[in-house]
Design a protein around this motif. Structure first.
Motif, PDB file in Angstrom:
ATOM      1  N   GLY A   1      -7.523  13.206   9.440  1.00  0.00           N
ATOM      2  CA  GLY A   1      -7.636  11.796   9.080  1.00  0.00           C
ATOM      3  C   GLY A   1      -7.862  11.524   7.615  1.00  0.00           C
ATOM      4  O   GLY A   1      -8.232  10.405   7.240  1.00  0.00           O
ATOM      5  N   VAL A   2      -7.633  12.524   6.747  1.00  0.00           N
ATOM      6  CA  VAL A   2      -7.802  12.311   5.307  1.00  0.00           C
ATOM      7  C   VAL A   2      -6.773  11.287   4.824  1.00  0.00           C
ATOM      8  O   VAL A   2      -5.599  11.350   5.178  1.00  0.00           O
ATOM      9  N   ILE A   3      -7.225  10.318   4.041  1.00  0.00           N
ATOM     10  CA  ILE A   3      -6.340   9.275   3.513  1.00  0.00           C
ATOM     11  C   ILE A   3      -5.574   9.823   2.317  1.00  0.00           C
ATOM     12  O   ILE A   3      -6.160  10.334   1.368  1.00  0.00           O
ATOM     13  N   LEU A   4      -4.232   9.695   2.371  1.00  0.00           N
ATOM     14  CA  LEU A   4      -3.358  10.188   1.325  1.00  0.00           C
ATOM     15  C   LEU A   4      -2.809   9.023   0.499  1.00  0.00           C
ATOM     16  O   LEU A   4      -2.942   7.864   0.898  1.00  0.00           O
ATOM     17  N   ASP A   5      -2.163   9.349  -0.603  1.00  0.00           N
ATOM     18  CA  ASP A   5      -1.556   8.310  -1.441  1.00  0.00           C
ATOM     19  C   ASP A   5      -0.558   7.474  -0.656  1.00  0.00           C
ATOM     20  O   ASP A   5      -0.484   6.252  -0.809  1.00  0.00           O
ATOM     21  N   CYS A   6       0.245   8.139   0.197  1.00  0.00           N
ATOM     22  CA  CYS A   6       1.267   7.411   0.953  1.00  0.00           C
ATOM     23  C   CYS A   6       0.642   6.407   1.910  1.00  0.00           C
ATOM     24  O   CYS A   6       1.223   5.351   2.182  1.00  0.00           O
ATOM     25  N   ASP A   7      -0.563   6.704   2.423  1.00  0.00           N
ATOM     26  CA  ASP A   7      -1.243   5.755   3.310  1.00  0.00           C
ATOM     27  C   ASP A   7      -1.629   4.486   2.545  1.00  0.00           C
ATOM     28  O   ASP A   7      -1.522   3.377   3.066  1.00  0.00           O
ATOM     29  N   VAL A   8      -2.072   4.667   1.310  1.00  0.00           N
ATOM     30  CA  VAL A   8      -2.449   3.522   0.487  1.00  0.00           C
ATOM     31  C   VAL A   8      -1.213   2.685   0.145  1.00  0.00           C
ATOM     32  O   VAL A   8      -1.240   1.454   0.197  1.00  0.00           O
ATOM     33  N   HIS A   9      -0.113   3.362  -0.214  1.00  0.00           N
ATOM     34  CA  HIS A   9       1.125   2.645  -0.517  1.00  0.00           C
ATOM     35  C   HIS A   9       1.607   1.859   0.697  1.00  0.00           C
ATOM     36  O   HIS A   9       2.061   0.718   0.578  1.00  0.00           O
ATOM     37  N   GLN A  10       1.514   2.471   1.868  1.00  0.00           N
ATOM     38  CA  GLN A  10       1.958   1.794   3.089  1.00  0.00           C
ATOM     39  C   GLN A  10       1.109   0.559   3.361  1.00  0.00           C
ATOM     40  O   GLN A  10       1.626  -0.496   3.740  1.00  0.00           O
ATOM     41  N   ALA A  11      -0.183   0.682   3.147  1.00  0.00           N
ATOM     42  CA  ALA A  11      -1.067  -0.463   3.337  1.00  0.00           C
ATOM     43  C   ALA A  11      -0.757  -1.565   2.336  1.00  0.00           C
ATOM     44  O   ALA A  11      -0.811  -2.756   2.661  1.00  0.00           O
ATOM     45  N   SER A  12      -0.399  -1.178   1.110  1.00  0.00           N
ATOM     46  CA  SER A  12      -0.036  -2.167   0.101  1.00  0.00           C
ATOM     47  C   SER A  12       1.248  -2.901   0.476  1.00  0.00           C
ATOM     48  O   SER A  12       1.351  -4.115   0.302  1.00  0.00           O
ATOM     49  N   ASP A  13       2.212  -2.175   1.012  1.00  0.00           N
ATOM     50  CA  ASP A  13       3.467  -2.799   1.441  1.00  0.00           C
ATOM     51  C   ASP A  13       3.225  -3.829   2.532  1.00  0.00           C
ATOM     52  O   ASP A  13       3.854  -4.887   2.582  1.00  0.00           O
ATOM     53  N   GLN A  14       2.293  -3.509   3.430  1.00  0.00           N
ATOM     54  CA  GLN A  14       2.023  -4.401   4.555  1.00  0.00           C
ATOM     55  C   GLN A  14       1.322  -5.679   4.116  1.00  0.00           C
ATOM     56  O   GLN A  14       1.540  -6.748   4.687  1.00  0.00           O
ATOM     57  N   GLN A  15       0.492  -5.607   3.072  1.00  0.00           N
ATOM     58  CA  GLN A  15      -0.246  -6.800   2.670  1.00  0.00           C
ATOM     59  C   GLN A  15       0.521  -7.649   1.658  1.00  0.00           C
ATOM     60  O   GLN A  15       0.159  -8.760   1.366  1.00  0.00           O
ATOM     61  N   ARG A  16       1.623  -7.098   1.117  1.00  0.00           N
ATOM     62  CA  ARG A  16       2.423  -7.845   0.159  1.00  0.00           C
ATOM     63  C   ARG A  16       3.872  -7.845   0.612  1.00  0.00           C
ATOM     64  O   ARG A  16       4.665  -6.982   0.234  1.00  0.00           O
ATOM     65  N   PRO A  17       4.265  -8.785   1.453  1.00  0.00           N
ATOM     66  CA  PRO A  17       5.638  -8.845   1.970  1.00  0.00           C
ATOM     67  C   PRO A  17       6.649  -8.937   0.834  1.00  0.00           C
ATOM     68  O   PRO A  17       6.444  -9.636  -0.150  1.00  0.00           O
ATOM     69  N   GLY A  18       7.739  -8.201   0.985  1.00  0.00           N
ATOM     70  CA  GLY A  18       8.783  -8.218  -0.021  1.00  0.00           C
ATOM     71  C   GLY A  18       8.676  -7.100  -1.034  1.00  0.00           C
ATOM     72  O   GLY A  18       9.621  -6.826  -1.764  1.00  0.00           O
ATOM     73  N   THR A  19       7.538  -6.418  -1.105  1.00  0.00           N
ATOM     74  CA  THR A  19       7.381  -5.294  -2.022  1.00  0.00           C
ATOM     75  C   THR A  19       7.609  -3.991  -1.263  1.00  0.00           C
ATOM     76  O   THR A  19       7.439  -3.923  -0.047  1.00  0.00           O
ATOM     77  N   GLU A  20       8.001  -2.989  -1.989  1.00  0.00           N
ATOM     78  CA  GLU A  20       8.213  -1.677  -1.381  1.00  0.00           C
ATOM     79  C   GLU A  20       7.925  -0.596  -2.407  1.00  0.00           C
ATOM     80  O   GLU A  20       8.036  -0.820  -3.612  1.00  0.00           O
ATOM     81  N   MET A  21       7.581   0.574  -1.920  1.00  0.00           N
ATOM     82  CA  MET A  21       7.329   1.711  -2.783  1.00  0.00           C
ATOM     83  C   MET A  21       8.659   2.379  -3.121  1.00  0.00           C
ATOM     84  O   MET A  21       9.506   2.564  -2.249  1.00  0.00           O
ATOM     85  N   LEU A  22       8.853   2.710  -4.390  1.00  0.00           N
ATOM     86  CA  LEU A  22      10.076   3.400  -4.782  1.00  0.00           C
ATOM     87  C   LEU A  22      10.105   4.781  -4.150  1.00  0.00           C
ATOM     88  O   LEU A  22       9.100   5.497  -4.145  1.00  0.00           O
ATOM     89  N   ARG A  23      11.279   5.141  -3.634  1.00  0.00           N
ATOM     90  CA  ARG A  23      11.412   6.413  -2.941  1.00  0.00           C
ATOM     91  C   ARG A  23      12.623   7.169  -3.462  1.00  0.00           C
ATOM     92  O   ARG A  23      13.536   6.607  -4.035  1.00  0.00           O
ATOM     93  N   GLY A  24      12.607   8.481  -3.210  1.00  0.00           N
ATOM     94  CA  GLY A  24      13.766   9.317  -3.464  1.00  0.00           C
ATOM     95  C   GLY A  24      14.326   9.188  -4.861  1.00  0.00           C
ATOM     96  O   GLY A  24      13.636   9.325  -5.868  1.00  0.00           O
ATOM     97  N   ALA A  25      15.645   8.903  -4.938  1.00  0.00           N
ATOM     98  CA  ALA A  25      16.342   8.852  -6.220  1.00  0.00           C
ATOM     99  C   ALA A  25      15.804   7.751  -7.123  1.00  0.00           C
ATOM    100  O   ALA A  25      15.722   7.915  -8.337  1.00  0.00           O
ATOM    101  N   ARG A  26      15.429   6.603  -6.533  1.00  0.00           N
ATOM    102  CA  ARG A  26      14.891   5.510  -7.356  1.00  0.00           C
ATOM    103  C   ARG A  26      13.558   5.909  -7.980  1.00  0.00           C
ATOM    104  O   ARG A  26      13.267   5.570  -9.127  1.00  0.00           O
ATOM    105  N   ARG A  27      12.749   6.619  -7.226  1.00  0.00           N
ATOM    106  CA  ARG A  27      11.450   7.068  -7.737  1.00  0.00           C
ATOM    107  C   ARG A  27      11.649   8.059  -8.890  1.00  0.00           C
ATOM    108  O   ARG A  27      10.973   7.978  -9.922  1.00  0.00           O
ATOM    109  N   SER A  28      12.595   8.986  -8.706  1.00  0.00           N
ATOM    110  CA  SER A  28      12.872   9.962  -9.744  1.00  0.00           C
ATOM    111  C   SER A  28      13.473   9.291 -10.981  1.00  0.00           C
ATOM    112  O   SER A  28      13.165   9.657 -12.122  1.00  0.00           O
TER     113      SER A  28
END
Length: 409
Positions: free
Chosen positions: A185-212
């Motif tokens: 149950g350790v909280i990871l960075d991705c868990d925080v990003h997912q929670a941020s996406d849920q509380q701010r509709p329309g935003t998303e975390m950059l992934r894959g090629a866009r992140r790079s």
């Protein structure tokens, strides 16, 4: 029960994106069977099972960003006849020793804490094996518990990576409202990003090629002494069905041979440059997943039909997200044909350690004077950005002149 964690997939990158799961909970897998596909640094890697058994749990959804050391799956390993005959049993699941209730006594809590910290539980952790990089990299992954695991306080103890705590503070996320997806149950960075996406509709975390892309563009902007030079090639001699990208690749090869200073790498730390005799051209490819720059190696050895075949095969691989890491490496100069979509001139960004990138705009019609008479011609706008730390203005101008001359021939 054995835990299977994500290890370094190459080049010292600390995170990957889950592209696709190939197994479900309850599936029986065999040794080296592909269980999921992940993407890192714009390349995809198939992750095999380290042993045979039954998938008991799966951690992370498709599209999630996971860090090295994060739990991927738990596998109930199959017991061989030899093991059974010798009376050896598999270790019991660590989670079974950690189940407590609010009514449990202090003695039980202490007993569970002792069991969870035994070396046998830690030794059961497996990492990715198979067709991935086994190179050792200096990646600092903090796996320490924050706070006391053994506490008599009635408050709920938050277990999270330090980086996740810092990220949650920046994004204004309450860690008490997050269910961690890491081990125990350790909280990871991705868990925080997912929670941020849920509380701010329309935003998303950059992934894959866009992140790079975001990381590489920021690095280039900070490091490069960028200068852009523009020119245009008059295409009067071109046939109606000319392959623009193929002609550009061939022209860059010729220009690199005539002015090799632009076909080079530059190292600002050692103040050295490497001028290449071979020409490896990175070709920027736009996709729904972001920007990819696959490299056509030894482009000087390719004929026109070979170049077109390489482009078609590579674009198909990118669309299917089946491009390998090796296809994105060792570029010595880059081509971006943005005019295929729109745009006339641009200031393309050089990708270190390269020192130049050539951009081609949309073909335009112009009126030119030929023997005193107005004539309509097609013109190809060209924009080249170079790193002025490694190249002189004269070298860049001579390269551009050679490029235009070859395109006009």
């Amino acid at each position: 029960m054995k835990a299977f964690t994500l290890t370094d997939l190459g080049e010292g990158l600390a995170e990957s994106e889950i592209v696709e799961w190939h197994v479900n909970i309850g599936d029986v897998v065999t040794l080296d069977q592909i269980i999921l596909t992940v993407e890192t640094a714009k390349a995809t890697v198939d992750v095999p099972a380290p042993y045979s058994g039954t998938i008991m749990s799966r951690h992370g959804n498709e599209g999630d960003i996971i860090n090295i050391g994060c739990l991927l799956v738990e596998i109930d390993e199959q017991v061989t006849a030899t093991t059974a005959a010798s009376g050896t049993s598999l270790p019991s699941p660590p989670s079974a020793n950690r189940k407590t209730t609010s009514s449990s006594s202090s003695k039980n809590r202490e007993h569970d804490t002792h069991n969870s910290s035994t070396p046998s539980a830690k030794n059961d952790a497996a990492t990715v094996v198979g067709n991935v990089s086994q190179t050792s990299h200096n990646i600092n992954i903090d796996e320490f518990w924050v706070g006391s695991e053994k506490s008599h306080d009635e408050k709920m103890v938050i277990t999270a990576l330090p980086s996740a705590r810092v990220l949650a503070q920046k994004l204004g996320i309450n860690l008490h409202h997050i269910q961690g997806s890491g081990p125990d149950g350790v909280i990871l960075d991705c868990d925080v990003h997912q929670a941020s996406d849920q509380q701010r509709p329309g935003t998303e975390m950059l992934r894959g090629a866009r992140r790079s892309m975001a990381a590489s563009m920021a690095k280039a902007h900070q490091q490069i002494a960028a200068v852009t030079i523009t020119e245009e090639a008059i295409l009067s001699s071109w046939a109606a069905n000319e392959d623009i990208t193929t002609r550009l690749v061939q022209a860059i090869v010729v220009a690199c041979k005539k002015e090799p200073a632009l076909n080079a790498w530059f190292d600002p730390d050692t103040m050295t440059r490497c001028v290449h005799s071979m020409v490896n051209i990175g070709v920027a490819v736009d996709s729904q997943y972001g920007l990819y720059v696959p490299v056509i190696r030894h482009a000087d050895e390719f004929h026109a039909e070979d170049i077109r075949e390489w482009i078609n095969d590579t674009v198909a691989g990118i669309k299917a997200r089946k491009i390998g890491r090796e296809q994105l490496q060792h570029g010595t100069i880059t081509l971006t044909n943005f005019g295929a979509i729109a745009g006339i001139y641009a200031t393309p960004v050089v990708s270190p350690p390269q020192v130049a990138i050539v951009g081609a705009g949309r073909i335009i019609k112009k009126l030119v004077l030929t023997n005193g008479k107005a004539e309509e011609v097609n013109a190809l706008p060209l924009s080249m950005t170079f790193d002025h730390r490694a190249c002189t203005g004269g070298e860049a101008a001579r390269f551009m002149k050679a490029l235009v001359t070859q395109l006009e021939s």
